[in-house]
Structures are given as C-alpha cells and as structure tokens.
Enzyme design. Structure first.
Site, PDB file in Angstrom:
ATOM      1  N   ARG A  73     -10.051  83.946  74.030  1.00  0.00           N
ATOM      2  CA  ARG A  73      -9.082  84.677  73.196  1.00  0.00           C
ATOM      3  C   ARG A  73      -8.256  83.724  72.335  1.00  0.00           C
ATOM      4  O   ARG A  73      -7.034  83.664  72.429  1.00  0.00           O
ATOM      5  CB  ARG A  73      -8.149  85.549  74.052  1.00  0.00           C
ATOM      6  N   ASP A  89       0.533  87.654  72.878  1.00  0.00           N
ATOM      7  CA  ASP A  89      -0.266  88.838  72.567  1.00  0.00           C
ATOM      8  C   ASP A  89       0.441  89.668  71.495  1.00  0.00           C
ATOM      9  O   ASP A  89       1.676  89.842  71.536  1.00  0.00           O
ATOM     10  CB  ASP A  89      -0.502  89.688  73.807  1.00  0.00           C
ATOM     11  N   ASP A 102      -1.131  86.902  82.274  1.00  0.00           N
ATOM     12  CA  ASP A 102      -1.868  87.606  81.230  1.00  0.00           C
ATOM     13  C   ASP A 102      -1.911  86.703  80.004  1.00  0.00           C
ATOM     14  O   ASP A 102      -2.277  85.542  80.107  1.00  0.00           O
ATOM     15  CB  ASP A 102      -1.225  88.961  80.954  1.00  0.00           C
ATOM     16  N   ASP A 125       2.924  88.743  79.675  1.00  0.00           N
ATOM     17  CA  ASP A 125       2.639  87.671  78.725  1.00  0.00           C
ATOM     18  C   ASP A 125       3.846  86.730  78.673  1.00  0.00           C
ATOM     19  O   ASP A 125       4.965  87.094  79.040  1.00  0.00           O
ATOM     20  CB  ASP A 125       2.413  88.230  77.314  1.00  0.00           C
TER      21      ASP A 125
END
Length: 461
Positions: A332, A280, A276, A237
């Site tokens: 997301r 997160d 990714d 990330d």
C-alpha cells in the site's frame, strides 16, 4: 552528478523547508510564549512562529486546489499553543475531544517533546487492561472464537460485544480529533505515540514535523472470512483523513517504533495485527498533498479509498504524493481506489520478508507515477512493484529501478508488470497532473535529495 544533486537539494530546501514570503501570513504572535497560550510556555523562535503560519505553496499538489490550504495561519495570539501532554493537546484543539472536530477557530498547535495517547488527565499512562470492558479478556476471546470451536463464522455474542465496547473506550482515549483551520507542527523532537490523529469531516488542516509512533490497537477484530485463512484487523491508523478536503501532511515520520507487527504473536494461525495504516485517506476525502514524509518499516501503509463500492468516492480521493521516502514498508505505497493520484519524485527502499507490492491499482483508480526511484533488495524485481486490485490503467513514466547488485536504470513499470501478469494494465490513466510546485527531479537524483531531507526533524524548528 554531484553538482546537479547539490543544486537540486538547494532548490528543494528553498522551496519546501524554509517559509517563503509568498506562503506566510502576517504575524499576530506578539507576546507568544509568556502569555495567552494554554499548555507549555516555551518561547517560540521567530522562525518557529513563521513556519507555524506557513501555508501550502500555490500549485503544490491537489491540496492547493479550490481555496488552497492555509491551516491555522490566521490564528490570533490567544490561539497559539505549545503543548506537551495529551490533555494540553486536546485543550489546544478546542477543549473537548468529543466536539473538537467542529471547532473551526483558526489555531496553531506546537507539539513539544513526546505526547502519549494513553495518558489520562493526570498524566498517568494507562494500559490495555485499563481500557478493557469488564466482560472482555483476550484469553476468553481466543477460547470462545477459535475456529476449531466456533467455526469460520464472524464472532458474535457477549464476548464480541464486550470487545466492541472496549474498542469504543480506546477510541475515546487514543483518537484525537482535529477541527478545521488548524496547523499542528512539531518542535524539534516532537512525537505522538499511541494515538490516532483524526481529521474527519473538516477542511483546511496542516500537519508538519511530527513523528507518529505505534498507534496500537488493544482489541483487534477477528475476521474469519477475510482471505482464505482469516485475518486479525486493527482499528487505528497513525493519521487518518476522512470526509475532509484541503489537507497538507508534510515532513512527518511514520513508524511502529519498537512494536512492529512482525513481533506480534500468532493466534488462530494468523499474525495478531495491532496496527492499521500509517496515513489513510478514505471515505470521500479529497484534495490532499503528502510531501517530504518518511514511512519506516510498516506493513499496511497508505490506503486511498476504503471500499470497492461505486458511489460517493467517484470523483473524490484526489491526492498528491511527492518527495516521500518509503523505507522498508511491505504494501500500500499507496493502494488506490477511484482517485486521481499523482505519485512523483518519491524514493522507495523495498524488500525483506513479507514484501507484497508498492502501488496498488484499485477499482476505477487513475494513478500517475512519474520520476520515482525504487531501490530493491534481492528477491524483489520491477515485476513486483504494481499490483492489480481490480483497476485497469496506470500511467508510469520516467521511473528508475536499482535492483540488488545492479546499477539504477530506467524501467517501464507497466510493461514489466504486463510481461508477467494477465490481464494487462493499460499504460494511460487518462489524465495529466498540473498541480506541482517547484522542479520535478530526474529519478536518479531523487534518493540523493529525498533521503536526507524527508521526515520529521528536517525543518528548522
């Protein structure tokens, strides 16, 4: 409308961009800029010093819960650092990347210019070949694990083991570990490229005014059972918050820059995905506020909770998202499991090839979506904004949607979803947010305020 927008913008600037006396700590910065700090000796302006010591305002989202979030505001003069290389960043965060996550010394780290996670100790830029295990090559991997040869079975054996050793090598190089009681703040033009800022098992961290760019994975994993056709999955990330509390992420920009996943090749019939998430929040993390950030043109953006397993995440993953701009992202925004997540006054600009959904309603999630504004390209409608990932309920109120070629209008997002999908989602997530700082804007004003003010480079540094 213009007067109201101007008044709202002035209010927001006063509350978020400038350091308020109530949220600033006494300065211990005498002599900063010529003296104690390791790294670049750039003098800091009085305003930069004050912003470096700014704390999260009281009541500003979940990160204000408990002891609140003060970051490195109590740093002594010898713990004020200006850094302009990877080596200087690691030194400022404690001196040893392997142990920096345990360094609880209060510290303020100013990032000057661009820092590349692929820099070695001498400032030379490494590439993927430098980090690869001698037993690994992409060509060999593709030949060995082609489903036509290997079948749809998880890779194993020497080549996969060599890939994993390569991942370990890259993690040691490009994952920068942050300890508790830390503020990392960018001076104008600050950019962290090719690295993951990792906040894991710590508390009380502030990250502000930085552009995060292209945390690429040199060695993505092939997962043949992920979906019907398999998928390539990346390790890294841009910013990851795990097993941590009281974290404030503010006025940053997240982007893949000139290396988007859409430009990657296709292997085994699937896109070779080298990124990714952008931000997160996983593995029991909680009490996080993400405010005034700009997320630009990414695929997977923000995962809150990484597993459907009922266990330690229950009662955790409590996050506030406010005044963020989600611009051209595909999914997301966020996807949530378990947590009580407050999503208010965010601006969304959505559409294009590959768009999937905005807000994912996951297992036992309790998402409250209020006074957000969605601007949609042709082919995307309000029906597409929610996605059921095994959840049962979501509160949506006061949200407006501007579809292509049409004016903005209020839309009940749950009703729009339920009209086209079964089973229905309940319109009551079961809680009402109380931790909010400053005015909650009417949805029509949100893009007028958030568009100009969100992202890195908007703070007066």
């Amino acid at each position: 409308m213009r007067r109201l927008a101007a008044a709202a913008a002035s209010t927001i600037i006063a509350l978020t961009a400038l350091p308020a006396a109530a949220s600033a700590q006494p300065s211990n910065d005498a002599g900063v800029g010529s003296h104690h700090e390791r790294g670049d000796r750039t003098p800091l302006s009085p305003l930069a010093r004050q912003l470096g010591r700014q704390t999260l305002p009281a009541g500003d989202g979940w990160a204000a819960a408990g002891p609140g979030t003060t970051g490195g505001s109590a740093a002594s003069a010898d713990q004020i650092h200006v850094v302009s290389s990877r080596a200087e960043l690691v030194a400022a965060l404690g001196g040893d990347n392997a142990t920096n996550a345990t360094d609880a010394t209060a510290k303020i780290v100013y990032v000057k210019g661009g820092i590349d996670g692929f820099e070695d100790a001498d400032g030379r830029l490494l590439d993927c070949a430098d980090l690869a295990d001698p037993g690994y090559s992409l060509e060999g991997f593709l030949a060995a694990y082609d489903p036509a040869v290997w079948g749809r079975v998880t890779p194993s054996g020497p080549l996969e083991e060599a890939r994993r050793r390569s991942v370990t090598s890259q993690t040691q190089q490009t994952q920068i570990n942050v300890g508790p009681n830390t503020t990392i703040i960018g001076l104008r033009g600050a950019r962290l490229t090719g690295l993951t800022l990792m906040i894991d098992r710590v508390s009380n961290v502030i990250v502000r005014n930085i552009t995060f760019d292209d945390a690429r994975d040199c060695f993505p994993a092939w997962s043949p059972s992920d979906g019907e056709a398999g998928n390539w999955n990346s390790q890294y990330d841009l910013l990851s918050v795990r097993r941590s509390e009281n974290v404030w992420i503010d006025h940053n920009t997240f982007t893949d820059g000139d290396n988007p996943d859409s430009a990657q090749p296709v292997y085994f019939g699937r896109p070779y995905q080298v990124h990714d998430g952008a931000l997160d929040i996983t593995h029991t993390a909680s009490l996080v506020t993400a405010s005034w950030n700009r997320f630009v043109g990414r695929d997977k953006l923000m995962l809150i909770g990484s597993s459907n397993t009922v266990g330690p995440d229950v009662g955790r993953l409590n996050v506030t998202l406010h005044h963020n701009l989600f611009d051209g992202a595909l999914q997301r925004l966020p996807r949530v499991r378990f947590g009580q997540v407050d999503v208010y006054n965010n601006a969304y600009r959505l559409g294009g090839d590959g768009f999937q959904y905005a807000i994912g309603v996951g297992v036992q999630s309790a998402v409250h979506v209020e006074n957000n504004h969605f601007t949609l390209d042709a082919g995307v409608t309000a029906v597409d904004l929610l996605y059921d990932w095994g959840g049962t309920a979501i509160t949506t109120r006061g949200n407006w949607v501007k579809s292509a070629g049409a004016p903005s209008r209020p839309v009940d997002l749950v009703a729009a979803y339920n009209a086209a999908h079964d089973p229905d989602l309940s319109p009551d997530a079961g809680w009402t947010p109380t931790l909010r700082h400053g005015p909650v804007l009417p949805a029509p004003l949100v893009p007028l305020v958030v568009g100009p003010l969100a992202g890195a480079g908007r703070l007066p540094l």
